[in-house]
Design a protein around this motif. Structure first.
Motif: not given
Length: 513
Positions: A44-48, A175-176, A184-185, A188-190
């Motif tokens: 999951a951390r690869w998405l951040d 902001k997101y 949460g990021f 559901a990453p943006i």
């Protein structure tokens, strides 16, 4: 290659051959969809980007979901991306970036200087300490212009900030993230990359769809599916069945089997990365590894040529350094020859005529068969160890926390130059450094301030000579990273970005008509 590992590989190939004719037909990828069989467990951390490790692996995801101000591309190691341009001040104390007007996040909001500053300030991954020490302040000059002010000249700022040496330059929406929080990021990453996340099952599968608003161009492939398949035989079988289109990390006879299969091919980018054995207990005066003769013995004990042939069909390049030869300021260093007799003599001179217990041997996940071969070669001269395989997240966590001891098999392919490669592993306060040599630390600090390239090269070469003379590591080879590619794939993304391990840029991938 050692006999146990050869037997193991023969069993794998036999199982693969036996399974394929009777394997249940898996659903093939739909039109406009490309699938990967990954050699690692999706984290999951690869998405951040804030948690980026000092390795290439997170970028197999980040190049799809996120984007950076500048990043390695075909045009160069620091190619303009979210920033259309940047300028270094004459006094070398600041860098000013101008953002693209048409760069947007997946929710349609523009990428602004606020997002850039926020992303840098929340960053806590590889080289974070160094970056925060060097950067005095981040000034927002306007919605699309931002300036990084340094405490002193630092010629490597762009390499640490603008390549895969760190994830600090990869931008997330301020902001997101503030709205949903860090956890949460991750769920559901943006991002601002060419693909948006449709679904993510940690450790299992990541599904992405094309973001047609991507500034560079709309992606050709409309849907991407990445699946964790940590067993090599499973990846190869899935590739041949058409369940995946690309399978990362095929080795030895398994890769050869795919190469012989009509309609399939192997891609093998030579990475800007090297394998080596890290010996963390060398900094403990009570450890046998503290004696340079013992570390030299380990260098003579390993048979790099045999491991290269068995693991990568001879496609990797042997080396005597942890710094890739293609890097700026790299000092080409040949490995010590395979000489078990010399290794035993060195051990005897160090007071270990019967060898010694070296503790645990930790393979870099998932290179277990390679570790088995190396472990056997070391044991043949008297350096005995116990193989301890770990799940990838646990491995990195324990390594960062300096809890791994004995022998650690390491690879990294993050980009940069010789200085950026050495910083995490051989310099004081490096994220994975258990210790360091004070003269090396002093030279490193001085070269980091030196703006004359020739003087820097001399100092960085001297650092590498000192590390080699100390026998700090057991360098092995620069990896030829083998993929299996299926018949549906036109452009796989291999070798587009020189030295990069994985498919990229994703917006350039193509399926055959």
């Amino acid at each position: 290659m050692t006999l146990p590992t050869v037997r193991h590989r023969r069993v794998v190939v036999a199982l693969l051959a036996a399974l394929l004719p009777f394997a249940p037909t898996a659903a093939s990828a739909a039109d406009g969809e490309m699938r990967w069989g990954l050699h690692v467990t999706l984290a999951a951390r690869w998405l951040d980007p804030a948690e980026t490790e000092a390795f290439n692996t997170p970028y197999m995801v980040m190049y799809a979901v996120h984007d950076a101000l500048v990043k390695p591309m075909a045009a160069g190691m620091t190619s303009p991306s979210l920033a259309e341009s940047w300028q270094e001040s004459r006094d070398h104390l600041s860098y000013t970036f101008t953002l693209r007007k048409n760069a947007r996040f997946h929710d349609g909001t523009p990428v602004t200087a606020d997002d850039v500053k926020f992303s840098f300030e929340r960053y806590k991954g590889a080289s974070n300490t160094l970056l925060k020490q060097k950067v005095k302040e981040v000034q927002i000059l306007g919605p699309s212009q931002i300036r990084f002010v340094l405490n002193e000249p630092w010629p490597d700022f762009m390499l640490f900030y603008g390549t895969t040496a760190s994830g600090a330059g990869w931008i997330v929406p301020k902001k997101y993230v503030e709205k949903v929080g860090d956890d949460g990021f991750k769920r559901a990453p943006i991002g601002a990359g060419p693909y948006r996340v449709v679904s993510f099952n940690p450790g299992v599968e990541l599904v992405l769809e094309a973001f047609d608003g991507y500034w560079r161009k709309a992606p050709s492939v409309k849907r991407l599916v990445m699946r964790s398949m940590v067993e090599e035989a499973t990846r190869a079988a899935a590739l041949k069945r058409g369940e995946v289109d690309i399978a990362y990390l095929l080795t030895g006879p398994v890769a050869e089997e795919i190469r012989r299969t009509p309609g399939f091919r192997l891609d093998a980018p030579l990475l800007t990365g090297a394998f080596w054995l890290d010996l963390p207990d060398q900094w403990d005066p009570k450890s046998p590894w503290h004696d340079r003769r013992v570390r030299l013995a380990a260098n003579h004990a390993v048979d790099r040529t045999a491991v290269n042939q068995a693991e990568t069909l001879g496609l990797s390049r042997l080396t005597g350094s942890i710094v890739p030869r293609v890097f700026q300021f790299a000092l080409a260093t040949e490995p010590l020859p395979h000489d078990p007799g010399r290794a035993r003599k060195l051990l005897a001179e160090a007071g270990y005529p019967n060898g010694f217990d070296a503790g645990d041997f930790y393979p870099f996940p998932p290179y277990n068969s390679m570790a088995e071969a190396l472990q056997s070669q070391l044991q043949a001269v008297g350096i005995r160890s116990r193989l301890r395989t770990m799940e990838r997240a646990a491995y990195f966590s324990a390594w960062r926390d300096k809890k791994l001891h004995g022998i650690i098999l390491v690879i990294t392919a993050s980009m940069g130059n010789a200085a950026t490669r050495l910083e995490p592993y051989a310099i004081k306060n490096g994220i994975y450094a258990y210790g360091s040599l004070p003269p090396v630390d002093d030279l490193y600090a001085r070269q980091a301030r030196e703006v004359d390239a020739k003087k820097r090269e001399t100092m960085v070469h001297q650092i590498q000579k000192m590390i080699t003379e100390h026998a700090m590591h057991v360098p092995l080879y620069e990896l030829g990273f083998i993929w299996g590619v299926g018949p549906r794939v036109d452009v796989s993304g291999a070798n587009i970005i020189p030295g990069f391990a994985y498919s990229a840029p994703f917006e350039d991938l193509k399926l055959k008509p």
